[in-house]
Scaffold this motif. Structure first.
Motif, PDB file in Angstrom:
ATOM      1  N   LEU A 126       0.835  -1.209   0.000  1.00 44.39           N
ATOM      2  CA  LEU A 126       0.000   0.000   0.000  1.00 44.39           C
ATOM      3  C   LEU A 126       0.863   1.250   0.000  1.00 44.39           C
ATOM      4  O   LEU A 126       1.943   1.270   0.589  1.00 44.39           O
ATOM      5  CB  LEU A 126      -0.896   0.020   1.253  1.00 44.39           C
ATOM      6  N   LYS A 127       0.328   2.322  -0.615  1.00 46.73           N
ATOM      7  CA  LYS A 127       1.081   3.588  -0.640  1.00 46.73           C
ATOM      8  C   LYS A 127       1.317   4.103   0.776  1.00 46.73           C
ATOM      9  O   LYS A 127       2.394   4.583   1.104  1.00 46.73           O
ATOM     10  CB  LYS A 127       0.293   4.635  -1.437  1.00 46.73           C
ATOM     11  N   ALA A 128       0.283   4.008   1.617  1.00 41.36           N
ATOM     12  CA  ALA A 128       0.407   4.513   2.989  1.00 41.36           C
ATOM     13  C   ALA A 128       1.520   3.782   3.730  1.00 41.36           C
ATOM     14  O   ALA A 128       2.313   4.385   4.466  1.00 41.36           O
ATOM     15  CB  ALA A 128      -0.913   4.353   3.731  1.00 41.36           C
ATOM     16  N   LEU A 129       1.619   2.455   3.507  1.00 44.95           N
ATOM     17  CA  LEU A 129       2.677   1.672   4.159  1.00 44.95           C
ATOM     18  C   LEU A 129       4.043   2.054   3.594  1.00 44.95           C
ATOM     19  O   LEU A 129       5.035   2.092   4.314  1.00 44.95           O
ATOM     20  CB  LEU A 129       2.456   0.177   3.952  1.00 44.95           C
ATOM     21  N   SER A 130       4.089   2.325   2.286  1.00 46.18           N
ATOM     22  CA  SER A 130       5.358   2.739   1.668  1.00 46.18           C
ATOM     23  C   SER A 130       5.843   4.043   2.292  1.00 46.18           C
ATOM     24  O   SER A 130       7.026   4.199   2.588  1.00 46.18           O
ATOM     25  CB  SER A 130       5.178   2.921   0.161  1.00 46.18           C
ATOM     26  N   ASN A 131       4.903   4.980   2.524  1.00 49.21           N
ATOM     27  CA  ASN A 131       5.272   6.265   3.147  1.00 49.21           C
ATOM     28  C   ASN A 131       5.842   6.050   4.549  1.00 49.21           C
ATOM     29  O   ASN A 131       6.863   6.614   4.922  1.00 49.21           O
ATOM     30  CB  ASN A 131       4.053   7.189   3.240  1.00 49.21           C
ATOM     31  N   GLN A 132       5.138   5.198   5.326  1.00 53.90           N
ATOM     32  CA  GLN A 132       5.594   4.929   6.699  1.00 53.90           C
ATOM     33  C   GLN A 132       6.971   4.251   6.686  1.00 53.90           C
ATOM     34  O   GLN A 132       7.844   4.579   7.479  1.00 53.90           O
ATOM     35  CB  GLN A 132       4.578   4.013   7.412  1.00 53.90           C
ATOM     36  N   LYS A 133       7.128   3.290   5.773  1.00 52.41           N
ATOM     37  CA  LYS A 133       8.387   2.543   5.710  1.00 52.41           C
ATOM     38  C   LYS A 133       9.526   3.468   5.264  1.00 52.41           C
ATOM     39  O   LYS A 133      10.649   3.363   5.748  1.00 52.41           O
ATOM     40  CB  LYS A 133       8.219   1.372   4.741  1.00 52.41           C
ATOM     41  N   TYR A 134       9.223   4.402   4.360  1.00 58.29           N
ATOM     42  CA  TYR A 134      10.231   5.364   3.897  1.00 58.29           C
ATOM     43  C   TYR A 134      10.730   6.185   5.088  1.00 58.29           C
ATOM     44  O   TYR A 134      11.925   6.376   5.274  1.00 58.29           O
ATOM     45  CB  TYR A 134       9.619   6.275   2.827  1.00 58.29           C
ATOM     46  N   ARG A 135       9.784   6.654   5.913  1.00 55.93           N
ATOM     47  CA  ARG A 135      10.163   7.452   7.084  1.00 55.93           C
ATOM     48  C   ARG A 135      11.035   6.628   8.036  1.00 55.93           C
ATOM     49  O   ARG A 135      12.076   7.086   8.503  1.00 55.93           O
ATOM     50  CB  ARG A 135       8.894   7.928   7.807  1.00 55.93           C
ATOM     51  N   GLU A 136      10.598   5.383   8.275  1.00 51.32           N
ATOM     52  CA  GLU A 136      11.307   4.515   9.223  1.00 51.32           C
ATOM     53  C   GLU A 136      12.732   4.213   8.729  1.00 51.32           C
ATOM     54  O   GLU A 136      13.696   4.289   9.488  1.00 51.32           O
ATOM     55  CB  GLU A 136      10.512   3.208   9.364  1.00 51.32           C
ATOM     56  N   LEU A 137      12.854   3.884   7.444  1.00 53.39           N
ATOM     57  CA  LEU A 137      14.167   3.528   6.901  1.00 53.39           C
ATOM     58  C   LEU A 137      15.065   4.753   6.749  1.00 53.39           C
ATOM     59  O   LEU A 137      16.285   4.658   6.877  1.00 53.39           O
ATOM     60  CB  LEU A 137      14.012   2.805   5.556  1.00 53.39           C
ATOM     61  N   SER A 138      14.456   5.913   6.503  1.00 51.85           N
ATOM     62  CA  SER A 138      15.255   7.148   6.373  1.00 51.85           C
ATOM     63  C   SER A 138      15.929   7.502   7.697  1.00 51.85           C
ATOM     64  O   SER A 138      16.998   8.101   7.727  1.00 51.85           O
ATOM     65  CB  SER A 138      14.370   8.320   5.940  1.00 51.85           C
ATOM     66  N   GLN A 139      15.270   7.127   8.813  1.00 56.00           N
ATOM     67  CA  GLN A 139      15.864   7.409  10.124  1.00 56.00           C
ATOM     68  C   GLN A 139      17.049   6.470  10.386  1.00 56.00           C
ATOM     69  O   GLN A 139      17.979   6.801  11.101  1.00 56.00           O
ATOM     70  CB  GLN A 139      14.799   7.234  11.224  1.00 56.00           C
ATOM     71  N   GLU A 140      17.005   5.285   9.776  1.00 58.55           N
ATOM     72  CA  GLU A 140      18.046   4.271   9.989  1.00 58.55           C
ATOM     73  C   GLU A 140      19.187   4.399   8.972  1.00 58.55           C
ATOM     74  O   GLU A 140      20.349   4.242   9.298  1.00 58.55           O
ATOM     75  CB  GLU A 140      17.384   2.883   9.889  1.00 58.55           C
ATOM     76  N   PHE A 141      18.821   4.668   7.717  1.00 60.42           N
ATOM     77  CA  PHE A 141      19.820   4.750   6.633  1.00 60.42           C
ATOM     78  C   PHE A 141      19.715   6.118   5.958  1.00 60.42           C
ATOM     79  O   PHE A 141      18.633   6.691   5.883  1.00 60.42           O
ATOM     80  CB  PHE A 141      19.576   3.652   5.592  1.00 60.42           C
ATOM     81  N   SER A 142      20.818   6.585   5.393  1.00 62.78           N
ATOM     82  CA  SER A 142      20.800   7.943   4.829  1.00 62.78           C
ATOM     83  C   SER A 142      20.255   7.990   3.407  1.00 62.78           C
ATOM     84  O   SER A 142      19.501   8.874   3.043  1.00 62.78           O
ATOM     85  CB  SER A 142      22.215   8.513   4.847  1.00 62.78           C
ATOM     86  N   ASP A 143      20.568   6.977   2.604  1.00 65.62           N
ATOM     87  CA  ASP A 143      20.337   7.065   1.159  1.00 65.62           C
ATOM     88  C   ASP A 143      19.072   6.292   0.753  1.00 65.62           C
ATOM     89  O   ASP A 143      19.152   5.201   0.196  1.00 65.62           O
ATOM     90  CB  ASP A 143      21.583   6.500   0.456  1.00 65.62           C
ATOM     91  N   VAL A 144      17.896   6.868   1.063  1.00 69.99           N
ATOM     92  CA  VAL A 144      16.631   6.155   0.823  1.00 69.99           C
ATOM     93  C   VAL A 144      15.738   7.000  -0.079  1.00 69.99           C
ATOM     94  O   VAL A 144      15.607   8.205   0.124  1.00 69.99           O
ATOM     95  CB  VAL A 144      15.895   5.853   2.159  1.00 69.99           C
ATOM     96  N   GLY A 145      15.117   6.366  -1.062  1.00 70.12           N
ATOM     97  CA  GLY A 145      14.185   7.056  -1.966  1.00 70.12           C
ATOM     98  C   GLY A 145      12.806   6.420  -1.896  1.00 70.12           C
ATOM     99  O   GLY A 145      12.622   5.355  -1.303  1.00 70.12           O
ATOM    100  N   LEU A 146      11.820   7.085  -2.520  1.00 67.41           N
ATOM    101  CA  LEU A 146      10.430   6.603  -2.468  1.00 67.41           C
ATOM    102  C   LEU A 146       9.803   6.734  -3.851  1.00 67.41           C
ATOM    103  O   LEU A 146       9.938   7.773  -4.503  1.00 67.41           O
ATOM    104  CB  LEU A 146       9.639   7.442  -1.451  1.00 67.41           C
ATOM    105  N   MET A 147       9.128   5.681  -4.294  1.00 62.67           N
ATOM    106  CA  MET A 147       8.408   5.730  -5.565  1.00 62.67           C
ATOM    107  C   MET A 147       7.038   5.084  -5.404  1.00 62.67           C
ATOM    108  O   MET A 147       6.936   3.870  -5.236  1.00 62.67           O
ATOM    109  CB  MET A 147       9.187   4.988  -6.663  1.00 62.67           C
ATOM    110  N   THR A 148       5.994   5.932  -5.363  1.00 63.57           N
ATOM    111  CA  THR A 148       4.623   5.396  -5.390  1.00 63.57           C
ATOM    112  C   THR A 148       3.951   6.100  -6.552  1.00 63.57           C
ATOM    113  O   THR A 148       4.543   6.957  -7.196  1.00 63.57           O
ATOM    114  CB  THR A 148       3.873   5.712  -4.075  1.00 63.57           C
ATOM    115  N   GLY A 149       2.717   5.780  -6.821  1.00 64.53           N
ATOM    116  CA  GLY A 149       2.023   6.465  -7.913  1.00 64.53           C
ATOM    117  C   GLY A 149       1.866   7.951  -7.639  1.00 64.53           C
ATOM    118  O   GLY A 149       1.785   8.766  -8.554  1.00 64.53           O
ATOM    119  N   ASP A 150       1.850   8.320  -6.342  1.00 61.57           N
ATOM    120  CA  ASP A 150       1.630   9.728  -5.954  1.00 61.57           C
ATOM    121  C   ASP A 150       2.929  10.531  -5.921  1.00 61.57           C
ATOM    122  O   ASP A 150       2.971  11.678  -6.328  1.00 61.57           O
ATOM    123  CB  ASP A 150       1.050   9.804  -4.516  1.00 61.57           C
ATOM    124  N   VAL A 151       3.960   9.902  -5.354  1.00 57.87           N
ATOM    125  CA  VAL A 151       5.154  10.667  -4.971  1.00 57.87           C
ATOM    126  C   VAL A 151       6.412   9.982  -5.480  1.00 57.87           C
ATOM    127  O   VAL A 151       6.508   8.757  -5.468  1.00 57.87           O
ATOM    128  CB  VAL A 151       5.253  10.727  -3.416  1.00 57.87           C
TER     129      VAL A 151
END
Length: 989
Positions: A126-151
């Motif tokens: 789900l997009k909502a889960l992707s957003n949450q996971k992006y936030r969580e992984l960004s706090q742990e790792f520096s080089d994280v990107g996000l690709m959903t249909g919206d963003v």
């Protein structure tokens, strides 16, 4: 019969005084052993080249090298094993409960990719889960990107979080990114059984290059090994399974009878079902006499889902109050209706769980969050009404909420500022947000077809939110029930095995066209069908049919059957009796009804498929053994029983002193009695008679004495051994039973007076019966062979290709044409229908506001219950859309696809948000457009965002076929939507 616990503390807990000691043992934590099962599927001829001193072996992976990532806690056995598999650079499926810590494994795979200078993709459903996971992984790792249909954020990052649809699109288009990817992590892989979207996972896994290794994270499932075997066969690489049903925080399961006054512990922390307490619970219902006013009358505004109870309001209030007084918060209260969630939360008006400081903090977080909205949207009732609730530590969470409110609730809940959360089951998906207590307001849910009890898989997922690791000695689940429940229904729900992962593979026009247009031709639709998990599961379940059929045909040829007509008539009577008996026995042999009667020496009749074993003698009943540590749990969804039964067996079932599969004696053969394990459903009759069994059945003479005893009884009862009467003897009084018994009596009278029954040539009768059985089995096997899934999909592929030719997407040689090239880019809406509108000129006559409104009909979402009355500028395009949909449905029907024209039109054309989207596109405020429909605000926003994604796909399709004017219209339509609260940024980004 199941063993009962020793008498324990009283089952009934008064609210709230006595509950605390039992539910919160502060000093003693139950000693639950961490079970971790490791298996590995290995391709034939695979040569392992790993250094065993560093990596251990394939069957026993242990990593002794330098870790790519360290943890501030000691890894659990399943995490250690998973990490060792990852360091071997081999795929792994981690199957564990929500709270077990699967994320630690995913993070290790990401850390390894960073260490080895490779890229990694993290997919979520789900997009909502992707957003949450992006936030969580960004706090742990520096080089994280996000690709959903919206963003799209940092698309060149080393770790990319994306929805599975985006990954599939990249695979279809041969994206360059994939050449640098070493690992793909599939979170929530059990989503593969989703009817609508499961196929996206299957296709993505099939298309991934073999060089890329995979990490699958899943809730517990009972066929994890089968899934690993598929991956192994597909990618010719080992795939490990690491499975644990260990819960770091054990659970206690209580039942609260609606209108009652107590809690009943039905499953304790050791996962023991407390039958004694269950019986007391049933008594409490009997005592209530189902008083219509029990539980008070919570006045409910709006609609109430039938599965819930309006009268539950005061009970829920009572439970939540007790939970707070006993410090069992935070609590999640699950309802299966979004409206009910809101009603229950509003009925908590008198309760307040936050201190003054917490209230100020909530206020501050709330005000900061809504700063991203413009002034008029901050004053929406859906936002203003939420603050007083949140300040008191109460919140609502469901898919119909404004996304900003939903995310705000999640963040406040994680910070401990929400103490009582009223949620639908969607909250149980995704990020780990545990509570101390979980309450189920109902045990039945509406699944689109009927009200049914929630399955064990659903219960596991939701109850898994109870118990916070490191904070609670145990988690508490409270199940509210408003009617008496069968003991097995409750036991199966709470203690049932997780469901197996079953494929929902299907062919879509989008997939067929994309496969046809791929230049390299390596992946064809045929290749995808053959390699699908669906086909793998089907073939695995299918024995070698052709061999079996020829063997049976040989047998049929050797059987003589003269005088067939009378014997056939007699045989038909026997089959009819067997059919009615089968119906009756499926009810009688339910464990709670039959186990009491299956004592040693009881005569039972056994039938296995077409094989009638006749009468045998019960020796012993055992519960099916639970799974050992070396294998995965079986796919059995119910705990079964085995009845060890003395049966008359053929001597030929013993070869060289070793027993083969037992079978009844051949005609004229003397045979021997042997103890055979029989499953409950194979018992076709239970007798009133019991006979004494010798203490030692090992000597042949002892067993043969039982055969003599049976033969004597058959002489004593020439009209058949007397059976237990389900009504009189077993106390089953359902009217259906009485009817079935009457049918059997009638048929048995006909059978006993039939001339063949008295015939001396029993051998001839047996021969004919065997021949009839053999022919019946041959027919069944042949039809199963004809129904081979592969052939079904091939036929469907051929029919769908004919549709594509008729509509002009491909030519007679299967080469993709202009229309097909446009359809290849559209996977959000119905690709055939929308390309038809593009090519027949429907869109050309519309302005971009009308286009946005018309395109909204393609977006799946909530239905409105209100009558749709459209303005003139929308009514005509809608009519054209319906006509095109009807034409496409008729063409598919002509091409032999199983499609109902009216159903297709109704399911494809969804005009519920046309007016809303039209007005929004023309500049109306959100406050105005939500007044135009009864659909939830959050659902409107979700649909608008999917619509924007759809319009962008249409723009790309128009560009691909050189339609510049249309491309500009689609771009303008998309642009007209992208403003205000509809497209406010996620709080996670």
């Amino acid at each position: 019969m199941a063993e009962r616990d020793e008498p324990a503390t009283p089952a009934k807990r008064k609210l709230p005084e006595e509950a605390a000691e039992e539910e919160e043992p502060s000093t003693k934590k139950p000693n639950l052993k961490q079970r971790c099962v490791h298996e590995v599927a290995i391709p034939a001829g695979y040569a392992c080249t790993k250094d065993e001193s560093v990596h251990g072996t394939l069957l026993d992976p242990v990593y002794k090298g330098k870790m790519a990532k360290t943890y501030p806690f000691v890894l659990d056995p399943f995490q250690e094993t998973s990490v060792a598999c990852l360091e071997r650079k081999e795929s792994v499926l981690v199957s564990a409960h929500t709270s077990a810590g699967k994320t630690a494994v995913a993070e290790y795979a990401i850390a390894m990719s960073f260490r080895d200078k490779q890229r990694v993709i993290y997919t979520s459903p789900l997009k909502a889960l992707s957003n949450q996971k992006y936030r969580e992984l960004s706090q742990e790792f520096s080089d994280v990107g996000l690709m959903t249909g919206d963003v799209t954020l940092s698309p060149n990052a080393s770790c990319l979080v994306m929805t599975t649809e985006i990954l599939r699109g990249m695979l279809y288009r041969g994206s360059e990114i994939l050449k640098e990817v070493a690992w793909v992590i599939f979170d929530e892989i059990h989503y593969m059984k989703d009817r609508e979207r499961g196929v996206v996972w299957e296709e993505s896994i099939i298309f991934l290059p073999p060089a890329i290794k995979m990490v699958f994270l899943s809730a517990t499932m009972s066929n994890a090994a089968e899934f690993a075997e598929w991956i192994c066969k597909l990618h010719k690489q080992p795939c490990h399974v690491v499975y644990t049903d260990f819960r770091p925080t054990p659970l206690q399961h209580y039942v609260f009878p609606v209108g009652g006054s107590g809690l009943y512990l039905v499953v304790d922390v050791q996962e023991q079902f407390r039958e004694d307490n269950f019986m007391k619970l049933q008594d409490s219902f009997a005592n209530q006499k189902m008083d219509p006013n029990r539980g008070g009358k919570a006045k409910a505004s709006g609609r109430i889902a039938k599965s819930g109870t309006a009268s539950g309001g005061s009970d829920i209030y009572k439970i939540v109050k007790m939970i707070m007084e006993r410090k069992f918060q935070p609590v999640i209260i699950f309802s299966f209706s979004r409206r009910e969630c809101e009603q229950h939360a509003m009925s908590m008006a008198k309760l307040d769980f936050n201190t003054k400081e917490e209230k100020e903090l909530v206020d501050q977080v709330f005000k900061n969050a809504i700063l991203c909205l413009n002034e008029e949207d901050r004053n929406l009732p859906a936002i203003e009404l939420m603050l007083p609730l949140l300040e008191r530590g109460i919140a609502v969470h469901h898919s119909g909420l404004l996304p900003i409110i939903k995310e705000l609730v999640e963040l406040l809940f994680q910070e401990g500022l929400v103490k009582a959360l009223f949620a639908t089951e969607t909250f149980a998906m995704g990020l780990n947000m545990p509570a101390k207590t979980v309450v189920f307001t109902a045990v039945k849910k509406w699944d689109g077809d009927s009200h049914r009890y929630i399955g064990s898989g659903e219960y596991i997922q939701m109850s898994g939110r109870a118990g916070r690791r490191g904070k609670d000695a145990s988690g508490i689940c409270i199940i509210m029930i408003d009617e008496q429940m069968e003991i097995n229904t409750l036991r199966d729900m709470v203690l049932g095995k997780p469901a197996p992962l079953m494929s929902t593979f299907r062919l879509s026009y989008y997939s067929i066209l994309n496969l046809m247009s791929r230049a390299e031709g390596q992946f064809t639709a045929e290749h995808v069908i053959k390699n699908s998990f669906h086909q793998f599961q089907y073939e695995k379940a299918l024995p070698d049919i052709a061999k079996k059929v020829s063997k049976l045909e040989e047998e049929a040829a050797t059987l003589d059957a003269s005088g067939e007509t009378e014997v056939a008539e007699y045989h038909k009577l026997r089959l009819d009796i067997a059919e009615v008996e089968k119906k009756m026995m499926s009810e009688i042999t339910r464990p709670e009804r039959v186990l009491y009667f299956l004592n040693s020496g009881r005569l039972v009749k056994v039938r296995e498929g077409g094989t009638d074993w006749g009468w045998g003698v019960v020796v012993n009943v055992i519960r099916k053994p639970s799974t050992g540590s070396s294998t995965l749990p079986s796919g059995s969804s119910r705990g079964g029983y085995i009845v060890d039964t003395l049966l008359h067996c053929s001597v030929s079932a013993v070869e060289n002193g070793v027993r083969t599969k037992p079978s009844p004696p051949l005609p004229g053969e003397k045979g021997e009695m042997h103890v055979v394990p029989v499953q409950l459903p194979l018992i076709s009759a239970v007798s009133k008679l019991r006979i004494a069994i010798p203490p030692d059945l090992r000597p042949l003479e002892a067993r043969q004495s039982m055969l003599l005893a049976l033969q004597e009884l058959k002489i004593r009862f020439p009209h058949g051994i007397p059976k237990l009467n389900p009504v009189k003897d077993m106390g089953i009084e359902d009217p259906e039973f009485v009817e079935l018994m009457n049918q059997i009596e009638e048929l048995e009278k006909k059978l006993l007076t039939h001339p063949v029954h008295e015939a001396e040539d029993k051998h001839q009768v047996k021969c004919y019966q065997r021949k009839a059985d053999v022919n019946h089995e041959i027919q069944q096997l042949k039809s199963k062979f004809r129904d081979s899934q592969l052939q079904k999909f091939r036929d469907e592929l051929r029919n769908r290709s004919r549709v594509l030719k008729k509509l002009g997407h491909i030519d007679s040689d299967g080469v993709v044409q202009l229309k097909g090239r446009a359809a290849c880019l559209i996977d959000t809406g119905d690709e055939l229908l929308v390309t038809e509108l593009m090519f027949n000129g429907t869109f050309n006559d519309l302005d971009h506001h009308q286009i946005a409104a018309l395109a909204s009909c393609f977006i799946p979402g909530d239905k409105s219950n209100e009558q749709i009355q459209l303005r003139t500028e929308l009514a005509k395009p809608l009519q054209q859309l319906k006509e095109s949909a009807r034409r496409i449905a008729e063409i598919q029907h002509e091409c032999k696809l199983e499609i109902k024209v009216d159903e297709y039109v109704e399911s494809t054309v969804r005009p519920y948000l046309m007016d809303v989207i039209y007005c929004w596109s023309k500049g109306s405020s959100f406050a105005d457009v939500i007044q135009m429909t009864d659909i939830f605000e959050g659902s409107i926003i979700r649909s608008a965002r999917r619509l924007d994604e759809f319009l962008n796909q249409l723009r790309a399709a128009a560009n691909a076929v050189g339609e510049a004017t249309l491309e500009n219209k689609f771009a303008a339509a998309s642009e007209s939507l992208r403003r205000g609260i509809m497209f406010a940024n996620s709080l996670y980004l």
